[in-house]
Design a protein around this motif. Structure first.
Motif, PDB file in Angstrom:
ATOM      1  N   LYS A 350      28.711  10.772 -44.843  1.00  0.00           N
ATOM      2  CA  LYS A 350      28.876   9.432 -44.268  1.00  0.00           C
ATOM      3  C   LYS A 350      30.311   8.947 -44.313  1.00  0.00           C
ATOM      4  O   LYS A 350      30.741   8.200 -43.443  1.00  0.00           O
ATOM      5  CB  LYS A 350      27.981   8.429 -45.026  1.00  0.00           C
ATOM      6  CG  LYS A 350      26.503   8.559 -44.712  1.00  0.00           C
ATOM      7  CD  LYS A 350      25.698   7.417 -45.307  1.00  0.00           C
ATOM      8  CE  LYS A 350      25.613   7.505 -46.813  1.00  0.00           C
ATOM      9  NZ  LYS A 350      24.717   6.469 -47.387  1.00  0.00           N
ATOM     10  N   ARG A 387      24.838  13.619 -40.276  1.00  0.00           N
ATOM     11  CA  ARG A 387      26.125  12.960 -39.997  1.00  0.00           C
ATOM     12  C   ARG A 387      26.089  12.263 -38.635  1.00  0.00           C
ATOM     13  O   ARG A 387      26.556  11.112 -38.504  1.00  0.00           O
ATOM     14  CB  ARG A 387      27.256  13.976 -40.055  1.00  0.00           C
ATOM     15  CG  ARG A 387      28.593  13.440 -39.562  1.00  0.00           C
ATOM     16  CD  ARG A 387      29.692  14.473 -39.775  1.00  0.00           C
ATOM     17  NE  ARG A 387      30.268  14.378 -41.098  1.00  0.00           N
ATOM     18  CZ  ARG A 387      30.985  15.335 -41.668  1.00  0.00           C
ATOM     19  NH1 ARG A 387      31.183  16.482 -41.019  1.00  0.00           N
ATOM     20  NH2 ARG A 387      31.502  15.165 -42.875  1.00  0.00           N
ATOM     21  N   VAL A 390      23.965   9.046 -38.808  1.00  0.00           N
ATOM     22  CA  VAL A 390      24.660   7.991 -39.534  1.00  0.00           C
ATOM     23  C   VAL A 390      25.744   7.373 -38.663  1.00  0.00           C
ATOM     24  O   VAL A 390      25.957   6.154 -38.656  1.00  0.00           O
ATOM     25  CB  VAL A 390      25.274   8.541 -40.842  1.00  0.00           C
ATOM     26  CG1 VAL A 390      26.198   7.512 -41.470  1.00  0.00           C
ATOM     27  CG2 VAL A 390      24.174   8.925 -41.820  1.00  0.00           C
TER      28      VAL A 390
END
Length: 392
Positions: A350, A387, A390
């Motif tokens: 993140k 990823r 997010v």
């Protein structure tokens, strides 16, 4: 000594015939890395052919050095400063490329944290200081240049734009550091939290606010810190009444502090007590033995666990350790460690622009493919998918 005070880099002065005249080492380079006094320093010295010429040298590990030679009263000297980085080093690449052992990798991490990462402007300024060294000794005035109004206006515009870009970068770094700091507190990681707030970049100094009121400025910073700590601890499900008590206690101490040094010490104590509160709240239901095991795994989650060594530290039998730990946590030692690794991987995915391979290495997996399989099993998504979700 003045050069060392200005740059805070390792500083070496060599007389003729390679004789070390003066040295001050802020950082000691490990033996497995090039850059020791007998390595890069002498290599740079041997290749500096001209007096009054600034030399720059970058070794294979991306360690940077400056060198400058001059003569005074018939004697010639060479000043060398460094090392520094011009960008954050890729520790994963260095570790794999040079086949470092686990101990060497840890030493590399420690030394990389101590070496300054200089911007091009900072490095250029340090180089300029070396070039002006003889003038400084002779106390000569530096020449000045006259500008027309148009030139001055253009220069000011460029400077203003540079300041805006620099301020935006600082703000971005502040928010990133804040996220990392809160994550560390949520995990009860006192060491990392202290390192982030006490880092050299001074991201939370806010010196531009109340420049002539250092006590008021530090009180404001302490109030912000108390809020961040309370929020982080709440995210870790610390009971509200406990948060209220510790927050009120520190709010009172902040307002009644009357010395700058007292506030600096208070900041460290606040971080320590909030992290201890997170840990104690999370571990209060466990026996002393299990609490010590959990604290150990938190500290060394990215390293292999030797159950026999851990049991010896606690003066208990390995089988009893495993049985008691699973009985209380409902997880094996390896499963608990894996949970911590995956949680850290989520945080890095993140917040950091690292490859999946680098993240795997950082949290203790030597095989990126195995890490990806474990991550998908635990989260239902690959690291790349996580990823991307997010980011959206």
């Amino acid at each position: 000594m003045k050069i060392q005070h200005l740059t805070n880099l390792n500083t070496y002065v060599l007389a003729q015939n390679r004789e070390l005249f003066y040295h001050h080492e802020v950082i000691s380079i490990p033996a497995f890395m090039p850059g020791s006094r007998d390595g890069d320093v002498l290599f740079l010295y041997d290749n500096m052919e001209q007096r009054g010429q600034l030399y720059s040298y970058i070794n294979e590990w991306d360690l940077h050095y400056f060198g400058y030679s001059f003569c005074d009263n018939g004697e010639c000297f060479t000043i060398i400063i460094g090392p520094y980085f011009d960008k954050t080093p890729n520790l994963y690449r260095l570790s794999t490329e040079y086949r470092l052992s686990g101990t060497q990798t840890e030493d590399l991490r420690l030394i990389a944290d101590k070496i300054y990462v200089l911007t091009a402007e900072q490095a250029s300024s340090f180089g300029s200081v070396l070039q002006q060294f003889t003038n400084m000794m002779e106390q000569e005035l530096a020449p000045f240049v006259m500008f027309s109004d148009k030139s001055i206006c253009s220069a000011r515009h460029q400077e203003d734009q540079h300041n805006i870009d620099e301020e935006a970068e600082i703000v971005k770094l502040r928010y990133k550091t804040e996220k990392d700091f809160m994550h560390a507190v949520e995990c009860g990681d006192k060491k990392t939290a202290l390192a982030l707030i006490n880092s050299k970049n001074m991201l939370f100094s806010f010196s531009e606010r109340f420049p002539n009121q250092p006590l008021r400025r530090l009180k404001n910073v302490a109030i912000i810190l108390n809020t961040l700590l309370r929020t982080s601890a709440r995210n870790s499900h610390v009971p509200a009444i406990m948060l209220h008590r510790i927050s009120e206690k520190f709010a009172y101490e902040i307002e009644n502090a009357n010395q700058v040094e007292t506030l600096h010490q208070l900041e460290d104590r606040m971080i320590g007590e909030y992290c201890d509160l997170v840990i104690s709240n999370a571990l209060s239901k466990y026996t002393t033995m299990t609490r010590r095991v959990i604290e150990y795994i938190h500290s060394f989650y990215n390293k292999p666990i030797n159950k026999e060594e851990l049991a010896a530290k606690l003066s208990i039998h390995p089988s009893h350790l495993s049985r008691k730990f699973k009985e209380e946590t409902k997880m094996t030692l390896s499963a608990f460690q894996q949970m911590l690794r995956i949680n850290q991987a989520k945080h890095l995915l993140k917040t950091e622009n690292l490859t999946v391979e680098e993240i795997a290495w950082t949290i203790g997996y030597e095989d990126p493919s195995y890490f990806a399989r474990v991550f998908k099993k635990e989260t239902g998504r690959t690291p790349s998918q996580y990823r991307d979700e997010v980011a959206e």
